[in-house]
Design a protein around this motif. Structure first.
Motif, PDB file in Angstrom:
ATOM      1  N   GLN A  45       5.054   5.971   2.608  1.00  9.49           N
ATOM      2  CA  GLN A  45       5.267   4.960   1.584  1.00  9.49           C
ATOM      3  C   GLN A  45       5.374   5.590   0.188  1.00  9.49           C
ATOM      4  O   GLN A  45       6.104   5.084  -0.673  1.00  9.49           O
ATOM      5  N   GLN A  46       4.675   6.700  -0.053  1.00 12.02           N
ATOM      6  CA  GLN A  46       4.833   7.397  -1.323  1.00 12.02           C
ATOM      7  C   GLN A  46       6.250   7.929  -1.487  1.00 12.02           C
ATOM      8  O   GLN A  46       6.835   7.858  -2.574  1.00 12.02           O
ATOM      9  N   ASP A  71       0.854  -1.189   0.000  1.00 14.11           N
ATOM     10  CA  ASP A  71       0.000   0.000   0.000  1.00 14.11           C
ATOM     11  C   ASP A  71       0.894   1.244   0.000  1.00 14.11           C
ATOM     12  O   ASP A  71       1.530   1.562   1.002  1.00 14.11           O
ATOM     13  N   PHE A  72       0.932   1.926  -1.134  1.00 12.69           N
ATOM     14  CA  PHE A  72       1.775   3.114  -1.274  1.00 12.69           C
ATOM     15  C   PHE A  72       0.959   4.401  -1.192  1.00 12.69           C
ATOM     16  O   PHE A  72       1.344   5.423  -1.754  1.00 12.69           O
ATOM     17  N   THR A  73      -0.169   4.372  -0.479  1.00 11.12           N
ATOM     18  CA  THR A  73      -1.024   5.559  -0.417  1.00 11.12           C
ATOM     19  C   THR A  73      -0.646   6.514   0.703  1.00 11.12           C
ATOM     20  O   THR A  73      -1.011   7.694   0.652  1.00 11.12           O
ATOM     21  N   SER A  74       0.086   6.066   1.726  1.00 11.02           N
ATOM     22  CA  SER A  74       0.486   6.979   2.802  1.00 11.02           C
ATOM     23  C   SER A  74       1.637   7.863   2.327  1.00 11.02           C
ATOM     24  O   SER A  74       2.370   7.519   1.395  1.00 11.02           O
ATOM     25  N   GLN A  75       1.835   8.998   2.984  1.00  9.78           N
ATOM     26  CA  GLN A  75       2.916   9.902   2.606  1.00  9.78           C
ATOM     27  C   GLN A  75       4.283   9.237   2.747  1.00  9.78           C
ATOM     28  O   GLN A  75       5.161   9.411   1.888  1.00  9.78           O
ATOM     29  N   LEU A  79       8.420   5.040  -2.292  1.00  9.67           N
ATOM     30  CA  LEU A  79       8.181   4.610  -3.662  1.00  9.67           C
ATOM     31  C   LEU A  79       8.912   5.524  -4.646  1.00  9.67           C
ATOM     32  O   LEU A  79       9.521   5.042  -5.612  1.00  9.67           O
ATOM     33  N   ARG A  80       8.877   6.831  -4.409  1.00 12.50           N
ATOM     34  CA  ARG A  80       9.590   7.751  -5.299  1.00 12.50           C
ATOM     35  C   ARG A  80      11.093   7.466  -5.284  1.00 12.50           C
ATOM     36  O   ARG A  80      11.761   7.530  -6.326  1.00 12.50           O
ATOM     37  N   PHE A 106       1.977   1.846  -7.932  1.00 13.73           N
ATOM     38  CA  PHE A 106       1.453   3.038  -7.260  1.00 13.73           C
ATOM     39  C   PHE A 106       0.182   2.625  -6.540  1.00 13.73           C
ATOM     40  O   PHE A 106      -0.422   1.604  -6.860  1.00 13.73           O
ATOM     41  N   GLY A 107      -0.236   3.437  -5.561  1.00 13.23           N
ATOM     42  CA  GLY A 107      -1.458   3.124  -4.825  1.00 13.23           C
ATOM     43  C   GLY A 107      -1.359   1.769  -4.150  1.00 13.23           C
ATOM     44  O   GLY A 107      -0.333   1.396  -3.587  1.00 13.23           O
ATOM     45  N   GLU A 153       5.048  -3.668   3.641  1.00 15.76           N
ATOM     46  CA  GLU A 153       5.454  -2.298   3.379  1.00 15.76           C
ATOM     47  C   GLU A 153       6.972  -2.233   3.253  1.00 15.76           C
ATOM     48  O   GLU A 153       7.691  -3.113   3.739  1.00 15.76           O
TER      49      GLU A 153
END
Length: 241
Positions: free
Chosen positions: A16-17, A10-14, A20-21, A58-59, A203
């Protein structure tokens, strides 16, 4: 109908985003491996089962695994690290307990009998033919991909027993499904699917880009860089190295 097992990110939290970047900027890829056992298994390493570039994530990302199998044969004998297995011949989907005969023309036929929990390959090619590499392909995200490799000799039988031990890690390397790796390249995690644990919510961790379970989800075991993938996935118990 086969059970569907899930690996979820789940990459929706700040947080984890952000990770991911960083993974995308570093051109990281998620690598997955699956266990098996049996005589004549290749000892130089395991085939990469699946790869997913973080650039395509993503997401909420879900990876679906169904314990359904096909048998493949690769017309090469020597399998070393950095070699990529190609499924030159691929059978129809077969259940555990099946015996398949591999014929000299590259076709398969089914024989009666078989070992419970395993798939056996009877090599009907004539004596004197060269050894080949055979193994099982399992269904991941709707596609069959190789996850184990055995030496198949003419007039011999290979018994291949899959298990649902899984290993994951993220790395900056150009490898493909079927590429042979002996050891984990980076920190990651291991876990085992079973009827009571069909979904793992995971995660990414900062700095190391290791992988763990989210809070209150099914726990996973840490995997250290350099861990022997064969020992990890084909041993009787899971554990970190």
């Amino acid at each position: 109908m086969a059970t569907i097992y899930n690996i979820n990110f789940d990459f929706t939290s700040q947080e984890q985003q952000l990770l991911l970047r960083q993974l995308q900027a570093g051109n990281y890829t998620l690598f997955g491996f699956k266990g098996a056992s049996g005589p004549n298994q290749i000892t130089t390493g395991l085939p990469v089962w699946f790869t997913i570039p973080y650039m395509s994530m993503f997401g909420r990302t879900q990876i679906d695994y169904q314990p359904q199998y096909k048998v493949y044969v690769y017309n090469q004998d020597y399998i070393g690290t950095n070699i990529t297995i190609h499924m030159q011949a691929l059978s129809a989907e077969v259940p555990l307990g099946t015996i398949l005969t591999f014929n000299a023309d590259g076709t398969f036929s089914i024989k009666p009998g078989g070992s419970a929990g395993a798939i056996s390959l009877s090599d009907a090619r004539p004596a004197g033919a060269s050894n080949v590499t055979a193994g099982l392909a399992a269904k991941i995200n709707g596609v069959y991909a190789p996850f184990c490799a055995f030496t198949s000799r003419p007039q011999g039988v290979v018994v291949m027993q899959p298990n649902d031990k899984i290993a994951l890690f993220a790395a900056q390397t150009y490898l493909f499904s079927g590429s042979i790796i002996s050891n984990a390249l980076n920190p990651g995690c291991t876990f085992e699917f079973n009827p009571g644990s069909i979904q793992y919510n995971l995660e990414m961790m900062p700095a190391s880009f290791s992988i763990t379970n989210i809070p209150a989800a099914l726990p996973v075991t840490e995997m250290y860089p350099g861990a022997s993938l064969i020992q990890l996935l084909n041993s009787q118990t899971l554990g970190g190295y």
